[in-house]
Design a protein around this motif. Structure first.
Motif, mmCIF file in Angstrom:
data_model
loop_
_atom_site.group_PDB
_atom_site.id
_atom_site.type_symbol
_atom_site.label_atom_id
_atom_site.label_comp_id
_atom_site.label_asym_id
_atom_site.label_seq_id
_atom_site.Cartn_x
_atom_site.Cartn_y
_atom_site.Cartn_z
ATOM 1 N N ILE A 36 0.445 8.360 1.549
ATOM 2 C CA ILE A 36 -0.589 7.514 2.125
ATOM 3 C C ILE A 36 -1.603 8.362 2.894
ATOM 4 O O ILE A 36 -2.741 7.951 3.081
ATOM 5 C CB ILE A 36 0.003 6.374 2.985
ATOM 6 N N TYR A 53 -8.943 4.055 -9.050
ATOM 7 C CA TYR A 53 -7.854 3.821 -10.005
ATOM 8 C C TYR A 53 -8.181 2.642 -10.918
ATOM 9 O O TYR A 53 -7.294 1.922 -11.354
ATOM 10 C CB TYR A 53 -6.544 3.580 -9.256
ATOM 11 N N SER A 94 1.134 4.123 -3.066
ATOM 12 C CA SER A 94 1.002 5.569 -2.853
ATOM 13 C C SER A 94 2.177 6.314 -3.484
ATOM 14 O O SER A 94 2.004 7.406 -4.034
ATOM 15 C CB SER A 94 0.860 5.904 -1.372
ATOM 16 N N ARG A 99 1.229 10.115 -4.617
ATOM 17 C CA ARG A 99 0.417 10.649 -3.517
ATOM 18 C C ARG A 99 0.868 9.975 -2.239
ATOM 19 O O ARG A 99 1.141 8.793 -2.232
ATOM 20 C CB ARG A 99 -1.057 10.328 -3.751
ATOM 21 N N LYS A 151 -2.952 10.978 1.676
ATOM 22 C CA LYS A 151 -3.930 11.372 0.655
ATOM 23 C C LYS A 151 -4.784 10.189 0.219
ATOM 24 O O LYS A 151 -5.858 10.360 -0.321
ATOM 25 C CB LYS A 151 -3.228 11.949 -0.566
ATOM 26 N N LEU A 152 -4.265 8.998 0.417
ATOM 27 C CA LEU A 152 -4.987 7.767 0.121
ATOM 28 C C LEU A 152 -5.238 7.061 1.447
ATOM 29 O O LEU A 152 -4.492 7.239 2.402
ATOM 30 C CB LEU A 152 -4.131 6.843 -0.755
ATOM 31 N N SER A 153 -6.242 6.239 1.478
ATOM 32 C CA SER A 153 -6.516 5.457 2.682
ATOM 33 C C SER A 153 -6.028 4.028 2.463
ATOM 34 O O SER A 153 -6.177 3.472 1.369
ATOM 35 C CB SER A 153 -8.013 5.444 2.972
ATOM 36 N N LYS A 204 0.823 -1.201 0.000
ATOM 37 C CA LYS A 204 0.000 0.000 0.000
ATOM 38 C C LYS A 204 0.862 1.258 0.000
ATOM 39 O O LYS A 204 0.550 2.241 -0.684
ATOM 40 C CB LYS A 204 -0.973 -0.042 1.180
ATOM 41 N N ASN A 213 -8.647 1.888 1.002
ATOM 42 C CA ASN A 213 -9.023 2.018 -0.409
ATOM 43 C C ASN A 213 -8.145 1.157 -1.311
ATOM 44 O O ASN A 213 -8.374 1.093 -2.502
ATOM 45 C CB ASN A 213 -8.925 3.469 -0.867
ATOM 46 N N ILE A 214 -7.125 0.549 -0.717
ATOM 47 C CA ILE A 214 -6.164 -0.257 -1.463
ATOM 48 C C ILE A 214 -6.287 -1.690 -0.951
ATOM 49 O O ILE A 214 -6.137 -1.938 0.243
ATOM 50 C CB ILE A 214 -4.731 0.257 -1.251
ATOM 51 N N VAL A 243 -7.525 -0.747 -6.402
ATOM 52 C CA VAL A 243 -7.532 0.527 -5.693
ATOM 53 C C VAL A 243 -8.749 1.337 -6.124
ATOM 54 O O VAL A 243 -8.946 1.583 -7.323
ATOM 55 C CB VAL A 243 -6.239 1.337 -5.976
#
Length: 120
Positions: free
Chosen positions: A69, A94, A62, A67, A71-73, A58, A76-77, A91
């Protein structure tokens, strides 16, 4: 066209200490499906390797996506396995990208590499 490449290395001891300090740590990193697979592992060592591999994957995504991590959860991955047992990454947001992933472990580390490319 390749859009990004990311790699991450994590110490298995770091993951083990995180699990010991916070019983909810795995639940913060893993999706519901990943958590089911994690809980099904009978060997504590294998659980640590599994969680470390998912954590590294993960983080690597990112980086490949450009981005952080933050900005991403992590949720979500998701990393699952294909019919041959090879890792597959999905993802949220994506879906129009091809995502290639490799995860490996040693006695002390887990490493993941992710390459993402635009679908034609």
């Amino acid at each position: 066209m390749i859009k990004g490449i990311g790699i991450d290395l994590i110490e298995l001891d770091r993951i083990q200490h995180s699990i010991q300090r916070n019983s909810r740590f795995a639940g913060r990193i893993l999706t519901q499906s990943e958590k089911i697979d994690f809980d099904a592992l009978k060997n504590n060592r294998r659980q640590i390797e599994y969680l470390a591999g998912r954590f590294a994957a993960k983080e690597a995504f990112s980086k490949a996506a450009g981005r952080g991590i933050g900005k991403l959860s992590f949720k979500n991955i998701e990393v699952t396995a294909n019919t041959y047992g090879a890792p597959v990454m999905n993802v949220a947001g994506y879906e129009n990208w091809n995502i290639f992933i490799s995860i490996t472990h040693s006695r002390d580390y887990a490493v993941a590499e992710v390459v993402i490319e635009e679908k034609d």
